[in-house]
Design a protein around this motif. Structure first.
Motif, PDB file in Angstrom:
ATOM      1  N   LEU A 160     -57.025  65.436   4.501  1.00 44.41           N
ATOM      2  CA  LEU A 160     -58.447  65.092   4.499  1.00 44.41           C
ATOM      3  C   LEU A 160     -59.335  66.327   4.606  1.00 44.41           C
ATOM      4  O   LEU A 160     -60.540  66.242   4.366  1.00 44.41           O
ATOM      5  N   TYR A 161     -58.742  67.464   4.962  1.00 41.72           N
ATOM      6  CA  TYR A 161     -59.476  68.720   5.020  1.00 41.72           C
ATOM      7  C   TYR A 161     -59.114  69.620   3.835  1.00 41.72           C
ATOM      8  O   TYR A 161     -59.430  70.804   3.846  1.00 41.72           O
ATOM      9  N   SER A 162     -58.495  69.041   2.838  1.00 39.84           N
ATOM     10  CA  SER A 162     -57.983  69.848   1.729  1.00 39.84           C
ATOM     11  C   SER A 162     -59.079  70.338   0.790  1.00 39.84           C
ATOM     12  O   SER A 162     -58.893  71.349   0.107  1.00 39.84           O
TER      13      SER A 162
ATOM     14  N   PHE B  93     -53.596  59.353  -0.579  1.00 37.60           N
ATOM     15  CA  PHE B  93     -54.055  58.783  -1.842  1.00 37.60           C
ATOM     16  C   PHE B  93     -54.838  57.493  -1.628  1.00 37.60           C
ATOM     17  O   PHE B  93     -54.976  56.677  -2.541  1.00 37.60           O
ATOM     18  N   PHE B  94     -55.335  57.315  -0.398  1.00 34.62           N
ATOM     19  CA  PHE B  94     -56.151  56.154  -0.064  1.00 34.62           C
ATOM     20  C   PHE B  94     -57.638  56.506  -0.038  1.00 34.62           C
ATOM     21  O   PHE B  94     -58.460  55.776  -0.581  1.00 34.62           O
ATOM     22  N   VAL B  95     -57.978  57.618   0.572  1.00 31.10           N
ATOM     23  CA  VAL B  95     -59.380  58.036   0.667  1.00 31.10           C
ATOM     24  C   VAL B  95     -59.866  58.516  -0.692  1.00 31.10           C
ATOM     25  O   VAL B  95     -59.240  59.398  -1.304  1.00 31.10           O
ATOM     26  N   PRO B  96     -60.961  57.957  -1.213  1.00 32.92           N
ATOM     27  CA  PRO B  96     -61.451  58.380  -2.530  1.00 32.92           C
ATOM     28  C   PRO B  96     -62.033  59.781  -2.491  1.00 32.92           C
ATOM     29  O   PRO B  96     -62.495  60.267  -1.447  1.00 32.92           O
ATOM     30  N   GLY B  97     -61.987  60.435  -3.642  1.00 32.55           N
ATOM     31  CA  GLY B  97     -62.645  61.727  -3.786  1.00 32.55           C
ATOM     32  C   GLY B  97     -61.790  62.936  -3.472  1.00 32.55           C
ATOM     33  O   GLY B  97     -62.278  64.070  -3.594  1.00 32.55           O
ATOM     34  N   LEU B  98     -60.542  62.727  -3.084  1.00 33.59           N
ATOM     35  CA  LEU B  98     -59.650  63.853  -2.823  1.00 33.59           C
ATOM     36  C   LEU B  98     -58.873  64.190  -4.088  1.00 33.59           C
ATOM     37  O   LEU B  98     -58.359  63.301  -4.762  1.00 33.59           O
TER      38      LEU B  98
ATOM     39  N   ALA C 214     -55.875  64.994  -6.099  1.00 33.18           N
ATOM     40  CA  ALA C 214     -54.447  64.785  -5.877  1.00 33.18           C
ATOM     41  C   ALA C 214     -53.648  66.055  -6.151  1.00 33.18           C
ATOM     42  O   ALA C 214     -52.726  66.393  -5.394  1.00 33.18           O
ATOM     43  N   ALA C 215     -53.989  66.759  -7.225  1.00 34.13           N
ATOM     44  CA  ALA C 215     -53.249  67.968  -7.574  1.00 34.13           C
ATOM     45  C   ALA C 215     -53.443  69.052  -6.513  1.00 34.13           C
ATOM     46  O   ALA C 215     -52.486  69.745  -6.127  1.00 34.13           O
ATOM     47  N   HIS C 216     -54.663  69.197  -6.030  1.00 31.98           N
ATOM     48  CA  HIS C 216     -54.935  70.219  -5.016  1.00 31.98           C
ATOM     49  C   HIS C 216     -54.241  69.865  -3.703  1.00 31.98           C
ATOM     50  O   HIS C 216     -53.639  70.740  -3.057  1.00 31.98           O
ATOM     51  N   GLN C 217     -54.307  68.599  -3.308  1.00 32.11           N
ATOM     52  CA  GLN C 217     -53.590  68.163  -2.119  1.00 32.11           C
ATOM     53  C   GLN C 217     -52.108  68.487  -2.218  1.00 32.11           C
ATOM     54  O   GLN C 217     -51.495  68.967  -1.261  1.00 32.11           O
ATOM     55  N   THR C 218     -51.534  68.159  -3.368  1.00 34.48           N
ATOM     56  CA  THR C 218     -50.098  68.339  -3.550  1.00 34.48           C
ATOM     57  C   THR C 218     -49.725  69.813  -3.468  1.00 34.48           C
ATOM     58  O   THR C 218     -48.706  70.178  -2.863  1.00 34.48           O
ATOM     59  N   TRP C 219     -50.538  70.662  -4.082  1.00 38.33           N
ATOM     60  CA  TRP C 219     -50.295  72.108  -4.000  1.00 38.33           C
ATOM     61  C   TRP C 219     -50.345  72.577  -2.560  1.00 38.33           C
ATOM     62  O   TRP C 219     -49.450  73.299  -2.089  1.00 38.33           O
TER      63      TRP C 219
END
Length: 275
Positions: free
Chosen positions: A65-67, A101-106, A108-113
């Motif tokens: 959530l801080y990504s 992958f529940f909170v909108p607006g994050l 996905a690719a950046h989180q995964t990295w």
């Protein structure tokens, strides 16, 4: 007697009475509290809290959530701080890290990295991980396998029985907290009752995921009340009922499971282990 394996004691919800909260937890029988970080900005805070209370240990990591604001510089700082703190026995894991992958607006690719890079740090320092796995169980596990990280806790687990089996087979423990106290949380309660007892640890996620007796909704649809680490005792009581075991037997098992997930806890057996 009880260990809360996931508590955000640094959260602003505790600013007014943090010492009272930890005193109440101790009075209730909570002998260990694991404090995960969520961003570089609170690394020093969670470390400081862990060093002011003999019951507390900590983890360093960047929460999904801080990504949005986290990049390579944050990863470099995480590695620098883990390097500086690796001989500190109160540093027990890399966390809280993972995917949401529940909170909108994050992104996905950046989180995964970001998650994959933090797994590399965990692997390089041979530290377990505290995982955020909301709506991302399969993707989290795939990255664990890729990185070769095989120790830690999937916090607030809410996947299928098959997914739980794959996590356990991979070597992870599954964290159960306030959600298991709601009668309508049938899937979570079924997992809590049927999974091998060796795969389970207890947590609160305080100040979040308040248990049924603190919720303002009898069906567990809301968790607006402030949760505290003392509530892990009630979670344990519900778990013992679901499992059909005594609370003493459960306490012994939860201690062993917590040490299996976070081996550095063993150094604090004189404070945290059931008596």
């Amino acid at each position: 007697m009880w260990i809360d394996t996931h508590c955000h004691l640094d959260a602003s919800e505790f600013d007014a009475d943090r010492a009272d909260v930890t005193d109440a937890a101790a009075a209730a029988g909570v002998t260990g509290i694991v404090l995960p970080a969520v961003a570089v900005a609170n690394f020093d805070v969670v470390r400081g809290l862990a060093h002011t209370d003999p019951r507390c240990v900590y983890a360093l990591g960047i929460h999904p959530l801080y990504s949005r604001a986290a990049g390579q510089a944050d990863l470099d700082e995480l590695r620098r701080q883990v390097t500086a703190s690796i001989d500190d026995p109160r540093l027990v894991a890399i966390g809280e890290i993972g995917l949401d992958f529940f909170v909108p607006g994050l992104d996905a690719a950046h989180q995964t990295w970001l998650y994959a890079e933090q797994l590399k740090i965990a692997r390089d320092f041979d530290l377990p991980v505290l995982l955020h796995v909301r709506k991302s169980q399969d993707q989290i596990l795939a990255q664990l396998r890729r990185a070769g990280v095989r120790q830690g806790i999937a916090h607030a687990f809410n996947g299928s029985h098959d997914q739980a089996h794959h996590y356990v087979t991979h070597g992870m423990k599954l964290g159960f907290g306030g959600n298991v106290t709601f009668s309508r949380a049938r899937q979570i309660r079924r997992l809590a009752a049927e999974l091998p007892i060796e795969s389970i640890v207890l947590e609160t996620d305080a100040p979040d995921i308040a248990p049924a007796w603190l919720s303002d909704d009898q069906f567990g649809e809301q968790h607006k009340a402030r949760n505290t680490p003392a509530e892990v005792v009630g979670v344990a009581r519900v778990m013992a009922e679901l499992r059909g075991v005594s609370e003493r037997e459960l306490a012994d098992t939860m201690w062993r499971n917590s040490v299996a997930a976070l081996p550095r806890l063993a150094a604090f057996a004189d404070v945290m282990a059931p008596r």
